[in-house]
Design an enzyme around this catalytic site. Structure first.
Site, PDB file in Angstrom:
ATOM      1  N   HIS A 247       0.967  -1.135   0.059  1.00 43.22           N
ATOM      2  CA  HIS A 247       0.135   0.177   0.177  1.00 43.22           C
ATOM      3  C   HIS A 247       0.922   1.347   0.078  1.00 43.22           C
ATOM      4  O   HIS A 247       0.558   2.233  -0.502  1.00 43.22           O
ATOM      5  CB  HIS A 247      -0.919   0.065   1.299  1.00 43.22           C
ATOM      6  CG  HIS A 247      -2.085  -0.930   1.169  1.00 43.22           C
ATOM      7  ND1 HIS A 247      -2.913  -1.373   2.014  1.00 43.22           N
ATOM      8  CD2 HIS A 247      -2.566  -1.633  -0.109  1.00 43.22           C
ATOM      9  CE1 HIS A 247      -3.832  -2.107   1.550  1.00 43.22           C
ATOM     10  NE2 HIS A 247      -3.805  -2.199   0.348  1.00 43.22           N
ATOM     11  N   HIS A 375      -5.091  -5.561 -10.742  1.00 46.34           N
ATOM     12  CA  HIS A 375      -3.792  -4.634 -10.328  1.00 46.34           C
ATOM     13  C   HIS A 375      -2.906  -5.333 -11.438  1.00 46.34           C
ATOM     14  O   HIS A 375      -1.830  -4.579 -12.022  1.00 46.34           O
ATOM     15  CB  HIS A 375      -3.242  -5.690  -9.078  1.00 46.34           C
ATOM     16  CG  HIS A 375      -3.789  -4.986  -7.739  1.00 46.34           C
ATOM     17  ND1 HIS A 375      -3.494  -3.876  -7.310  1.00 46.34           N
ATOM     18  CD2 HIS A 375      -4.643  -5.581  -6.977  1.00 46.34           C
ATOM     19  CE1 HIS A 375      -4.156  -3.557  -6.119  1.00 46.34           C
ATOM     20  NE2 HIS A 375      -4.719  -4.674  -5.968  1.00 46.34           N
TER      21      HIS A 375
END
Length: 398
Positions: A247, A375
């Protein structure tokens, strides 16, 4: 013929075709997208999950713009979001429905609704029928139910009737809200959404700066940091204990994208992007991969390696390398693209393994299946896109 060099444009194009071909198998005969197992078989009995359906809709809207022609699965996804998950009584979208489209989980989360905004934004840019109306509704719900003007961030989740809000606040859902708001701004031309994205980033960066750039992600209802949250469940797929290097990498990329979206961006965006990236790489790197989580001293806690972390690693490294003229990120790219080729690409079934254990063997403690193409698709396409506007807007613009 020898295989292309990992990370090169021909290699990325091959991988994109593999990932998209695998993802197409998730389309269900009755509508929507199901969860794919590791071999690519759809698990009909598990029903439909909102976050998967929104991400798949985004992926096939992106595929439409890349190909220059409407992908039928983009329209398929918009119909699923408009028809299968909508709560006709209270509005918003259910988190999950059964295979025969009855509500299975009625909680309404910011995370999932942010992906509805993202999917609808990309679909609108791709000119998918019904996407404009879907985006209008998704933005109205997100603004009314999740955006907290006082906090400058988003609430986490509600019950089905929007009567009780969860006491927890989370940075993961706010991160994807930033991405969704930037794409929504590009789709609608409304600058309000990118300004709200900046407000979220201001708060997140302030907390990270005060914590040596290890990003706190869990908070109580008053936005007080909960550093010990989920210490007993450190491998939780959405709310793990500790810092999540993946993240940190994802935020670093988003900060650069935000800088490019603003007419007068603050100087701290590049500084913060660099600091988050540097901290994530320093703490999370083990060999040629990056672990899932670390503690607050930077020591690995959950040592599994996830495909999404590696996807965000190469996306962030490429973005920062271009923004800093190679000063940040460039030295990491070749190593990480080769790691994806060597460890994550599934040569037997296609797409990418979602999880490896500490010995880099295929695992499934947290992600036993392959439900996600989002992703990987972003990572494979972003190197060919400008730093701004968003990927969806740049594809729509040709």
């Amino acid at each position: 013929m020898p295989r292309p060099i990992p990370g090169s444009r021909p290699w990325r194009e091959q991988q994109l075709d593999s990932v998209l071909t695998f993802a197409r198998r998730s389309a269900l005969a009755g509508g929507g997208f199901g969860r794919l197992d590791a071999a690519g078989d759809v698990q009909v009995e598990r029903g439909l999950e909102l976050w998967i359906n929104a991400r798949m809709t985004y992926v096939f809207a992106i595929a439409s713009m890349r190909a220059g022609t409407l992908d039928p699965l983009a329209e398929y996804g918009v119909r699923a979001l408009r028809d299968l998950f909508v709560d006709p009584e209270h509005g918003g979208w259910f988190t999950a429905v059964t295979s025969d489209h009855r509500p299975a989980e009625t909680r309404k989360g910011c995370y999932e609704h942010a992906f509805v905004v993202l999917a609808a934004s990309a679909a609108r840019l791709a000119r998918v029928p019904g996407a404009a109306e879907l985006l209008d509704e998704a933005l109205a719900v997100h603004e009314r139910r999740f955006w907290d003007e006082r906090a400058g961030r988003c609430r986490e989740a509600w019950d089905a009737g929007w009567t009780t809000v969860e006491a927890y606040r989370g940075v993961n859902s706010n991160m994807h809200t930033v991405e969704a708001y930037l794409t929504a701004s590009d789709a609608t031309g409304d600058p309000r959404w990118r300004h709200r994205a900046l407000r979220i980033c201001e708060q997140v960066v302030a907390d990270a700066r005060a914590n040596d750039w290890r990003l706190p992600e869990h908070f109580d209802a008053e936005w007080r940091i909960l550093l010990d949250y989920n210490a007993s469940a450190p491998a939780d797929p959405f709310r793990p204990f500790g810092a999540t290097p993946g993240h940190g990498l994802e935020w670093s990329r988003l900060l650069i994208e935000l800088e490019g979206a603003l007419d007068d961006p603050p100087e701290w965006l590049v500084e913060a992007a660099t600091a988050l990236y540097t901290r994530a790489v320093h703490d999370g790197s083990v060999g040629d991969t990056i672990v899932y989580t670390t503690d607050w001293e930077g020591e690995p806690v959950t040592r599994e390696r996830f495909h999404w972390v590696m996807a965000e690693a190469v996306a962030a490294a490429d973005t920062l390398a271009r923004r800093t003229d190679g000063a940040v990120g460039a030295a990491d790219l070749d190593r990480w693209w080769r790691a994806i080729e060597n460890h994550f690409v599934d040569q037997e079934h296609g797409s990418w393994h979602h999880e490896l254990d500490d010995a880099l063997r295929v695992s499934g403690r947290t992600w036993p299946d392959k439900p996600d193409a989002y992703h990987a698709v972003n990572a494979l396409l972003l190197p060919d896109a400008p730093l701004a506007p968003t990927l969806a807007r740049s594809l729509a613009d040709g």
